[in-house]
Design a protein around this motif. Structure first.
Motif, PDB file in Angstrom:
ATOM      1  N   ALA A  38       0.826  -1.210   0.000  1.00  0.00           N
ATOM      2  CA  ALA A  38       0.000   0.000   0.000  1.00  0.00           C
ATOM      3  C   ALA A  38       0.853   1.249   0.000  1.00  0.00           C
ATOM      4  CB  ALA A  38      -0.919  -0.009   1.228  1.00  0.00           C
ATOM      5  N   ALA A  39       2.037   1.154   0.617  1.00  0.00           N
ATOM      6  CA  ALA A  39       2.916   2.325   0.670  1.00  0.00           C
ATOM      7  C   ALA A  39       3.339   2.755  -0.729  1.00  0.00           C
ATOM      8  CB  ALA A  39       4.155   2.014   1.507  1.00  0.00           C
ATOM      9  N   GLN A  40       3.495   1.781  -1.641  1.00  0.00           N
ATOM     10  CA  GLN A  40       3.885   2.130  -3.007  1.00  0.00           C
ATOM     11  C   GLN A  40       2.833   2.985  -3.684  1.00  0.00           C
ATOM     12  OE1 GLN A  40       4.739  -1.649  -4.960  1.00  0.00           O
ATOM     13  NE2 GLN A  40       6.916  -1.125  -4.945  1.00  0.00           N
ATOM     14  N   ARG A  41       1.563   2.832  -3.294  1.00  0.00           N
ATOM     15  CA  ARG A  41       0.485   3.557  -3.960  1.00  0.00           C
ATOM     16  C   ARG A  41       0.192   4.903  -3.294  1.00  0.00           C
ATOM     17  NH1 ARG A  41      -1.380  -1.755  -3.648  1.00  0.00           N
ATOM     18  NH2 ARG A  41      -2.765  -1.268  -1.922  1.00  0.00           N
ATOM     19  N   MET A  42       0.843   5.191  -2.165  1.00  0.00           N
ATOM     20  CA  MET A  42       0.591   6.446  -1.487  1.00  0.00           C
ATOM     21  C   MET A  42       1.196   7.607  -2.268  1.00  0.00           C
ATOM     22  SD  MET A  42       1.367   5.466   2.488  1.00  0.00           S
ATOM     23  CE  MET A  42       0.458   4.168   3.320  1.00  0.00           C
ATOM     24  N   PRO A  43       0.494   8.738  -2.331  1.00  0.00           N
ATOM     25  CA  PRO A  43       1.080   9.923  -2.981  1.00  0.00           C
ATOM     26  C   PRO A  43       2.119  10.546  -2.057  1.00  0.00           C
ATOM     27  CG  PRO A  43      -1.085  10.454  -2.086  1.00  0.00           C
ATOM     28  CD  PRO A  43      -0.871   8.979  -1.834  1.00  0.00           C
ATOM     29  N   LEU A  44       3.377  10.389  -2.386  1.00  0.00           N
ATOM     30  CA  LEU A  44       4.461  10.823  -1.519  1.00  0.00           C
ATOM     31  C   LEU A  44       5.055  12.142  -1.983  1.00  0.00           C
ATOM     32  CD1 LEU A  44       6.320   7.420  -0.998  1.00  0.00           C
ATOM     33  CD2 LEU A  44       4.410   8.372   0.320  1.00  0.00           C
ATOM     34  N   ILE A  45       5.681  12.842  -1.049  1.00  0.00           N
ATOM     35  CA  ILE A  45       6.415  14.067  -1.336  1.00  0.00           C
ATOM     36  C   ILE A  45       7.888  13.789  -1.064  1.00  0.00           C
ATOM     37  CG2 ILE A  45       6.858  16.442  -0.589  1.00  0.00           C
ATOM     38  CD1 ILE A  45       3.907  16.698   0.078  1.00  0.00           C
ATOM     39  N   ARG A  46       8.742  14.052  -2.041  1.00  0.00           N
ATOM     40  CA  ARG A  46      10.188  13.962  -1.843  1.00  0.00           C
ATOM     41  C   ARG A  46      10.767  15.364  -1.957  1.00  0.00           C
ATOM     42  NH1 ARG A  46      12.804   9.077  -2.115  1.00  0.00           N
ATOM     43  NH2 ARG A  46      14.241  10.295  -0.811  1.00  0.00           N
ATOM     44  N   VAL A  74      11.880   8.926   7.629  1.00  0.00           N
ATOM     45  CA  VAL A  74      10.572   9.568   7.688  1.00  0.00           C
ATOM     46  C   VAL A  74      10.118   9.834   6.264  1.00  0.00           C
ATOM     47  CG1 VAL A  74       9.231  11.513   8.543  1.00  0.00           C
ATOM     48  CG2 VAL A  74      11.143  10.645   9.900  1.00  0.00           C
ATOM     49  N   THR A  75       8.941   9.340   5.919  1.00  0.00           N
ATOM     50  CA  THR A  75       8.376   9.489   4.584  1.00  0.00           C
ATOM     51  C   THR A  75       7.169  10.421   4.663  1.00  0.00           C
ATOM     52  OG1 THR A  75       9.106   7.277   3.949  1.00  0.00           O
ATOM     53  CG2 THR A  75       7.358   8.262   2.624  1.00  0.00           C
ATOM     54  N   ILE A  76       7.123  11.393   3.748  1.00  0.00           N
ATOM     55  CA  ILE A  76       6.066  12.406   3.764  1.00  0.00           C
ATOM     56  C   ILE A  76       4.955  12.019   2.796  1.00  0.00           C
ATOM     57  CG2 ILE A  76       5.565  14.866   3.550  1.00  0.00           C
ATOM     58  CD1 ILE A  76       8.703  15.225   3.632  1.00  0.00           C
ATOM     59  N   ILE A  77       3.714  12.006   3.288  1.00  0.00           N
ATOM     60  CA  ILE A  77       2.556  11.686   2.462  1.00  0.00           C
ATOM     61  C   ILE A  77       1.876  12.985   2.035  1.00  0.00           C
ATOM     62  CG2 ILE A  77       0.329  10.493   2.364  1.00  0.00           C
ATOM     63  CD1 ILE A  77       1.347   8.608   4.482  1.00  0.00           C
ATOM     64  N   ASN A  78       1.530  13.074   0.783  1.00  0.00           N
ATOM     65  CA  ASN A  78       0.870  14.273   0.247  1.00  0.00           C
ATOM     66  C   ASN A  78      -0.599  14.253   0.638  1.00  0.00           C
ATOM     67  OD1 ASN A  78       0.113  16.526  -1.142  1.00  0.00           O
ATOM     68  ND2 ASN A  78       0.593  15.757  -3.170  1.00  0.00           N
ATOM     69  N   ASP A  79      -0.849  14.589   1.886  1.00  0.00           N
ATOM     70  CA  ASP A  79      -2.206  14.573   2.435  1.00  0.00           C
ATOM     71  C   ASP A  79      -2.317  15.705   3.445  1.00  0.00           C
ATOM     72  OD1 ASP A  79      -4.411  13.795   4.392  1.00  0.00           O
ATOM     73  OD2 ASP A  79      -4.642  12.223   2.890  1.00  0.00           O
ATOM     74  N   ARG A  80      -3.424  16.448   3.390  1.00  0.00           N
ATOM     75  CA  ARG A  80      -3.579  17.608   4.261  1.00  0.00           C
ATOM     76  C   ARG A  80      -4.068  17.253   5.660  1.00  0.00           C
ATOM     77  NH1 ARG A  80      -3.153  22.556   1.686  1.00  0.00           N
ATOM     78  NH2 ARG A  80      -3.033  23.241   3.844  1.00  0.00           N
ATOM     79  N   GLY A  81      -4.481  16.030   5.891  1.00  0.00           N
ATOM     80  CA  GLY A  81      -4.929  15.645   7.228  1.00  0.00           C
ATOM     81  C   GLY A  81      -3.765  15.539   8.192  1.00  0.00           C
ATOM     82  N   PHE A  82      -4.056  15.643   9.480  1.00  0.00           N
ATOM     83  CA  PHE A  82      -3.025  15.498  10.506  1.00  0.00           C
ATOM     84  C   PHE A  82      -2.944  14.029  10.878  1.00  0.00           C
ATOM     85  CE2 PHE A  82      -0.471  17.928  13.636  1.00  0.00           C
ATOM     86  CZ  PHE A  82      -0.016  16.860  14.385  1.00  0.00           C
ATOM     87  N   ASN A  83      -1.846  13.390  10.460  1.00  0.00           N
ATOM     88  CA  ASN A  83      -1.716  11.961  10.755  1.00  0.00           C
ATOM     89  C   ASN A  83      -0.253  11.566  10.667  1.00  0.00           C
ATOM     90  OD1 ASN A  83      -2.582   9.399  11.426  1.00  0.00           O
ATOM     91  ND2 ASN A  83      -2.898   8.771   9.308  1.00  0.00           N
ATOM     92  N   ALA A  84       0.099  10.556  11.420  1.00  0.00           N
ATOM     93  CA  ALA A  84       1.411   9.937  11.350  1.00  0.00           C
ATOM     94  C   ALA A  84       1.238   8.488  11.782  1.00  0.00           C
ATOM     95  CB  ALA A  84       2.420  10.653  12.238  1.00  0.00           C
ATOM     96  N   PHE A  85       2.021   7.578  11.211  1.00  0.00           N
ATOM     97  CA  PHE A  85       1.895   6.171  11.556  1.00  0.00           C
ATOM     98  C   PHE A  85       3.146   5.432  11.125  1.00  0.00           C
ATOM     99  CE2 PHE A  85       0.091   6.814   7.352  1.00  0.00           C
ATOM    100  CZ  PHE A  85       0.669   5.805   6.596  1.00  0.00           C
TER     101      PHE A  85
END
Length: 469
Positions: A38-46, A74-85
């Motif tokens: 699933a991580a491969q499909r996440m919209p990530l920010i580099r 630490v990998t950054i997800i392109n999502d405006r919600g407040f979340n970390a996991f």
């Protein structure tokens, strides 16, 4: 889960009625975590600048947690919600929204310390084991319920439905058990996070402030909730515990002005790239002449406005901080995306020379060198790209640029191999396999490139059989 990997248990699941499968699914999805696939499909920010800041945030925490050798990123997800996991022992995922909403470094550092607590505690591995046990318990309990149903039908019993109660009981019990298990993990991660912060001489105040803000938002929703059906500790209880444990000798310690500025620059950069111009203008009005405000406006102008004006604003930033590598990186990116690769090369070279970890900038510089159509540029690009990918094989675009560089040189076998690696990084396993097979046919048997191509051609995600084209 483990039930699906055991042939005997698989037969039990397949033979059970659909209601059994649904109930089992309900029992084991209350605490699911994302998978590496699933991580491969996440919209990530580099981004080189933001990733360096997050490395600086996590380095002392990982040291206190004895995880330095584990190479946690630490990998950054392109999502405006407040979340970390966390989803494994190697990566902490954090939403861009969490970075933007954290007003101080200490607030996001507290979140990262909490997530590090999950990794140090091995919580994901324990949770997966618990889920596997839960699924087995659910199957057994529901099958016993089915047996009661058959017995009830044979005896023609009257009144009520004891079989339905028997089938529902294990599912409800397992849900509560798993949720209690998760609550324990959250409480342990809180305590571990505070411990890591204290050992590194940092305040736990930001962690407390962050969780309190979100607990306040949850209080209304939690009113009347069954505390045994929540995956996290009840807000009041969690905040009360955090309030007590966070009062260490470093509670009132402030972030340094230098670190606060870097944090504000990160938030401004994310806003400039992610927000609409009106939002950026309200958050960073022209009257605000601070460096973060000018940074955000320059990026927003480049993304949504006049190219010439954007370059002028970036040049003004460079005049203010002539040794800031990320201002040169931004200028190079603007010129490259404007179709002026030759002009982008000098500022990108300056950025590579000045950045503490320039791997992502090396990939951008390589793209500019390739697009100049200079044969020597392709040679330099290959050198930069191979170095970057050796140290960070997760830069998917690096393989794409490497394929282009080899293509410019006419080295088709290596171009095919790099393109196969790019497809594999994107999760396009079929294309990766086809390109790898073609690369194998052109490469010397047993050479390092041939071995890599063979590995890709033989790759089977999750143990799935290889599909022949």
């Amino acid at each position: 889960m483990s039930a699906a990997n055991d042939p005997v248990k698989r037969r039990l699941v397949l033979r059970a009625p659909r209601a059994v499968a649904v109930a089992v699914a309900c029992a084991v999805t209350v605490a699911t975590v994302p998978t590496p696939a699933a991580a491969q499909r996440m919209p990530l920010i580099r981004d080189a600048e933001i990733e360096q800041l997050l490395r600086d945030y996590t380095r002392p925490i990982l040291g206190a947690a004895r995880l330095t050798q584990q190479n946690v990123k630490v990998t950054i997800i392109n999502d405006r919600g407040f979340n970390a996991f966390v989803m494994d022992g190697r990566r902490i995922f954090v939403n861009a929204g969490a970075l933007m909403e954290s007003q101080t470094p200490n607030q996001i550092i507290g979140v990262l310390a909490h997530e590090t607590g999950h990794i140090a505690g091995g919580h994901l591995a324990k949770l997966r084991t618990e889920l596997a046990n839960a699924s087995t318990m659910a199957i057994i309990g529901i099958l016993l319920g089915l047996g009661a149903a058959v017995a009830g039908a044979r005896s023609n019993s009257v009144g009520g439905n004891p079989a339905a109660v028997a089938m529902a009981a294990p599912t409800s019990m397992i849900q509560r058990s798993l949720l209690a298990y998760q609550r324990q993990h959250e409480e342990q991660a809180d305590r571990s996070g505070v411990k890591f912060l204290t050992e590194t001489g940092q305040s736990a105040r930001g962690m407390y402030e962050t969780f309190k803000r979100f607990a306040d938002q949850q209080l209304f929703a939690a009113q009347g909730a069954d505390p045994y059906m929540m995956s996290h500790p009840m807000p009041r209880e969690r905040i009360a515990a955090l309030s007590e444990m966070s009062r260490t000798q470093f509670y009132d310690k402030k972030d340094s002005p230098e670190l606060q500025l870097r944090h504000d620059m990160m938030r401004a950069k994310l806003s400039g790239f992610m927000d609409q111009p009106g939002v950026v203008a309200r958050r960073y009005p022209p009257a605000d002449q601070s460096l973060p405000a000018r940074y955000a406006r320059a990026i927003s102008t480049y993304k949504h406005g006049d190219l010439r004006q954007a370059i002028a604003q970036i040049d003004a930033l460079i005049q203010t901080q002539p040794n800031n590598p990320y201002f040169y990186e931004l200028k190079g990116q603007v010129l490259l995306e404007a179709g002026r690769p030759a002009e982008a090369v000098p500022p990108l070279r300056r950025a590579v020379a000045g950045a503490p970890n320039p791997l992502l900038i090396q990939v951008m510089l390589s793209q500019a060198l390739i697009e100049t159509n200079d044969p020597k540029g392709a040679d330099d690009a290959i050198k930069y790209l191979r170095q970057a990918l050796l140290l960070d094989p997760d830069i998917a675009d690096g393989y794409t640029q490497l394929a282009k560089a080899y293509g410019r040189k006419g080295d088709l076998p290596q171009a095919d191999l790099a393109a196969a690696q790019a497809a594999l990084a994107r999760g396009d396993n079929r294309t990766a396999r086809l390109l790898a097979i073609r690369a194998k046919e052109r490469l010397p048997v047993g050479s390092p490139g041939w071995v890599k191509a063979d590995d890709i051609a033989s790759f089977r995600p999750n143990g799935a059989p290889v599909q022949r084209p």
